[in-house]
Design a protein around this motif. Structure first.
Motif, mmCIF file in Angstrom:
data_model
loop_
_atom_site.group_PDB
_atom_site.id
_atom_site.type_symbol
_atom_site.label_atom_id
_atom_site.label_comp_id
_atom_site.label_asym_id
_atom_site.label_seq_id
_atom_site.Cartn_x
_atom_site.Cartn_y
_atom_site.Cartn_z
ATOM 1 N N SER A 52 -4.467 -2.346 3.840
ATOM 2 C CA SER A 52 -3.396 -2.571 4.532
ATOM 3 C C SER A 52 -3.470 -2.737 6.288
ATOM 4 C CB SER A 52 -2.599 -1.300 4.350
ATOM 5 O OG SER A 52 -2.199 -1.166 3.121
ATOM 6 N N SER A 108 -8.693 1.606 3.480
ATOM 7 C CA SER A 108 -8.905 1.987 2.186
ATOM 8 C C SER A 108 -7.958 1.365 1.289
ATOM 9 C CB SER A 108 -9.217 3.419 2.015
ATOM 10 O OG SER A 108 -9.966 3.936 2.619
ATOM 11 N N GLN A 109 -6.776 1.360 1.731
ATOM 12 C CA GLN A 109 -5.568 0.777 1.123
ATOM 13 C C GLN A 109 -5.388 -0.725 1.366
ATOM 14 O OE1 GLN A 109 -2.555 2.986 2.860
ATOM 15 N NE2 GLN A 109 -2.951 4.891 1.727
ATOM 16 N N GLY A 153 0.753 -1.186 -0.124
ATOM 17 C CA GLY A 153 0.064 0.105 0.151
ATOM 18 C C GLY A 153 0.734 1.552 0.091
ATOM 19 N N LYS A 154 0.319 2.452 0.006
ATOM 20 C CA LYS A 154 0.973 3.691 -0.151
ATOM 21 C C LYS A 154 1.559 3.778 1.383
ATOM 22 C CE LYS A 154 -2.455 5.799 -3.422
ATOM 23 N NZ LYS A 154 -3.337 6.651 -3.501
ATOM 24 N N GLN A 199 -7.738 5.432 6.600
ATOM 25 C CA GLN A 199 -7.033 5.455 5.306
ATOM 26 C C GLN A 199 -6.328 4.009 5.125
ATOM 27 O OE1 GLN A 199 -3.082 7.350 5.666
ATOM 28 N NE2 GLN A 199 -3.443 8.378 3.530
#
Length: 394
Positions: free
Chosen positions: A85, A82-83, A2-3, A79
């Protein structure tokens, strides 16, 4: 992969944008303290209640179940969800969000084997839908089917009885778990079942997070990955059991939904009952597992057959409720007195099912009360940490 995680400045910006994008105003959160961060999930829940529920004081009981996450944590974990992760951050997620997780057994992980060994998969809410040919109860509560008493006596007070399920296995119906409506009168002496909550304490997740976590049988592999549930493990069983019950088709006349956020629960209650709705629960566990005396009894909505939404806990990593509305019920509020001192020790909430004609003849209530489908009204107490929504009394 992921980011990379957002920086503190980026998280603050996300918090601000997230809350300013809501239709619910930041100001006017009645009951919120002046020094409380207005961006926390708890503060948001207060505003959500004030916006959705019409002129009814917010429920401190429901508020106590709100996510303890800080504003920054809530956005950070949303977040990560959403990823996809969250799995790689399960340990801090479970600790910060007050979840019960069965993490991978590496040193320092948030492993709670004891919790799931102690509670097991059978403590999640069992089906109201007694039309099925199984040994499900009409309501779950937190007792997980554990019985304290056994007797062969039948009667109005719901004596403990030994009961045979359609599978041929003996089970026990705890004294007082079911009772007849006429027992709810002042000065009546009756046994109260063990209404104590035996599930692990957990918190709701904010809607911003739970809406990004999969919750369906088709997505079970992804759910298992998030919560580090190995095949055939206890957590695997718990996840599949909850999904099975939540995805079960509603029984005739039943409207149901499983909710993992307080906002989702409010929305479901309002969709069934309208904006003028009250939340009630039994005040405490005093009298549990003992004989009690019924004090003053008050029928909600004038004691008429009414609509309600009952919510029962399910066993899951985060706080999950099975909420449902069933037809033809009456709801009562009763003072519970000590049988010796006659002092008030509790205020119980009871729901009485007026029409039992669709219930299975093998239902435990009929074993306990000595009758059959459609012949009697069946009542039960609302257990600790379970709750019921009703239309506000005018």
């Amino acid at each position: 992969m992921g980011k990379p995680p957002a920086t503190p400045k980026q998280l603050f910006a996300l918090v601000l944008v997230s809350f300013l994008s809501f239709d619910i105003p930041l100001a006017g959160a009645a009951g919120a303290t002046s020094d409380e961060n207005p961006f926390t999930p708890k503060a948001y829940l207060i505003r959500y209640w004030n916006n959705k529920i019409y002129k009814v004081p917010r429920s401190e009981f429901l508020l106590s179940k709100a996510s303890p996450l800080s504003a920054t944590e809530a956005v950070s974990f949303a977040q990560l969800a959403s990823q996809k992760s969250l799995s790689t951050h399960l340990n801090p997620f479970c600790k910060s969000a007050h979840l019960v997780c069965f993490a991978a057994a590496s040193k320092g992980d948030y492993v709670r084997n004891d919790v799931f060994d102690r509670y097991g998969p059978n403590n999640y809410f069992q089906s109201y839908g007694s039309q099925r040919g199984d040994n499900y109860d009409s309501y779950g509560g937190a007792d997980g089917g554990q019985s304290l008493n056994s007797s062969t006596n039948h009667g109005q007070g719901g004596k403990g009885v030994a009961d045979t399920s359609p599978t041929g296995k003996w089970r026990q119906v705890e004294a007082g778990k079911f009772f007849r409506e006429e027992m709810l009168k002042s000065n009546a002496v009756m046994p109260m079942p063990d209404i104590r909550d035996k599930m692990p304490q957990r918190a709701f997740l904010p809607r911003s997070i739970v809406s990004k976590i999969p919750f369906s049988s088709s997505e079970a592999p992804e759910i298992k990955e998030i919560f580090h549930a190995f095949d055939n493990s206890t957590m695997d069983t718990i996840i599949h059991s909850a999904l099975h019950e939540c995805e079960r088709a509603p029984s005739r006349g039943e409207t149901k939904r499983c909710v993992g956020s307080a906002e989702d629960m409010i929305d479901f209650a309002v969709s069934v009952l309208g904006r003028s709705t009250d939340l009630r629960t039994t005040e405490n566990v005093n009298g549990s597992g003992k004989d009690i005396v019924v004090g003053n009894v008050r029928g909600i909505n004038g004691g008429r057959v009414t609509q309600s939404v009952s919510c029962h806990q399910s066993l899951y990593p985060y706080l999950l409720y099975y909420c449902h509305s069933v037809p033809k019920v009456r709801v009562y509020e009763a003072d519970i007195l000590d049988p010796v001192s006659k002092d008030k020790i509790n205020r119980g909430i009871a729901i009485c099912h007026v029409d039992t004609s669709d219930w299975s003849p093998t239902h435990a209530a009929f074993s306990a009360l000595g009758s059959g489908p459609g012949k009697i009204k069946v009542c039960h107490w609302i257990f600790e940490n379970d709750l019921i929504w009703t239309i506000t009394d005018s």
